[in-house]
Design an enzyme around this catalytic site. Structure first.
Site, PDB file in Angstrom:
ATOM      1  N   HIS A 120      16.552  14.254 -26.763  1.00  0.00           N
ATOM      2  CA  HIS A 120      17.720  13.482 -27.145  1.00  0.00           C
ATOM      3  C   HIS A 120      17.920  13.647 -28.644  1.00  0.00           C
ATOM      4  O   HIS A 120      16.979  13.909 -29.385  1.00  0.00           O
ATOM      5  CB  HIS A 120      17.555  12.006 -26.770  1.00  0.00           C
ATOM      6  CG  HIS A 120      16.313  11.378 -27.308  1.00  0.00           C
ATOM      7  ND1 HIS A 120      15.067  11.597 -26.755  1.00  0.00           N
ATOM      8  CD2 HIS A 120      16.118  10.541 -28.353  1.00  0.00           C
ATOM      9  CE1 HIS A 120      14.161  10.917 -27.432  1.00  0.00           C
ATOM     10  NE2 HIS A 120      14.775  10.269 -28.419  1.00  0.00           N
ATOM     11  N   MET A 121      19.156  13.509 -29.069  1.00  0.00           N
ATOM     12  CA  MET A 121      19.495  13.636 -30.480  1.00  0.00           C
ATOM     13  C   MET A 121      19.938  12.282 -31.019  1.00  0.00           C
ATOM     14  O   MET A 121      20.779  11.619 -30.417  1.00  0.00           O
ATOM     15  CB  MET A 121      20.626  14.655 -30.674  1.00  0.00           C
ATOM     16  CG  MET A 121      21.058  14.803 -32.125  1.00  0.00           C
ATOM     17  SD  MET A 121      22.474  15.915 -32.329  1.00  0.00           S
ATOM     18  CE  MET A 121      21.716  17.471 -31.900  1.00  0.00           C
TER      19      MET A 121
END
Length: 164
Positions: A120-121
């Protein structure tokens, strides 16, 4: 020694409260985007508020695919993740007027990933000196906006302004 009690975090740290081993797999299946704090769903990724934000507006762009490394993410999903990062930069700049934006991924537990098995960013607005003495010395964050307010603001912005 000072103690700060955070009983609301129990659901996050308690294995008994988890439906599976991955929060990022569970939340999209919840059926309630407000409760899950999902502000936007796209084809390969979704945008979700960080339940324990560093700053107001802290979101994560998460692949629906349960993958532990960016290199395993199909090109379409990786491109969509970057498109969403551009959109979130625009939304965060418009809503919060920050001095800068942090975009980043911690891939693997050694790199600091809290959910190491699902890439995830993070996208979060930043201001000069937003890590004040209380955050640094007291290891405590003070957030001037509730998660409910952040959710409503970002959700509305994404619905009305979808291009960078």
């Amino acid at each position: 020694m000072d103690y700060l009690w955070t009983p609301w975090r129990y659901a996050y740290v308690s294995a008994a409260e988890k439906a599976s081993d991955c929060i990022f797999c569970d939340l999209p299946r919840l059926g309630d985007d407000v409760k899950a704090r999902i502000v936007h769903r796209a084809q390969h990724c979704f945008v979700i508020l960080n339940t324990y934000p560093y700053t107001p507006g802290h979101v994560m762009i998460v692949s629906y695919a349960h993958l532990d490394e960016l290199r395993k993410l199909p090109a379409e999903a990786a491109h969509e993740m970057m498109d969403l990062a551009q959109r979130m930069e625009s939304v965060l700049r418009t809503l919060y007027h920050p001095g800068g934006i942090n975009l980043g991924m911690n891939i693997g537990s050694a790199a600091g990933a809290g959910v190491a098995g699902h890439i995830h960013m993070h996208a979060l607005p930043r201001w000069v000196a937003d890590a004040n003495f209380l955050s640094v010395v007291g290891e405590t964050r003070i957030l001037p906006e509730s998660l409910e307010t952040t959710y409503a603001r970002i959700k509305q912005a994404l619905e009305t302004k979808m291009s960078p």
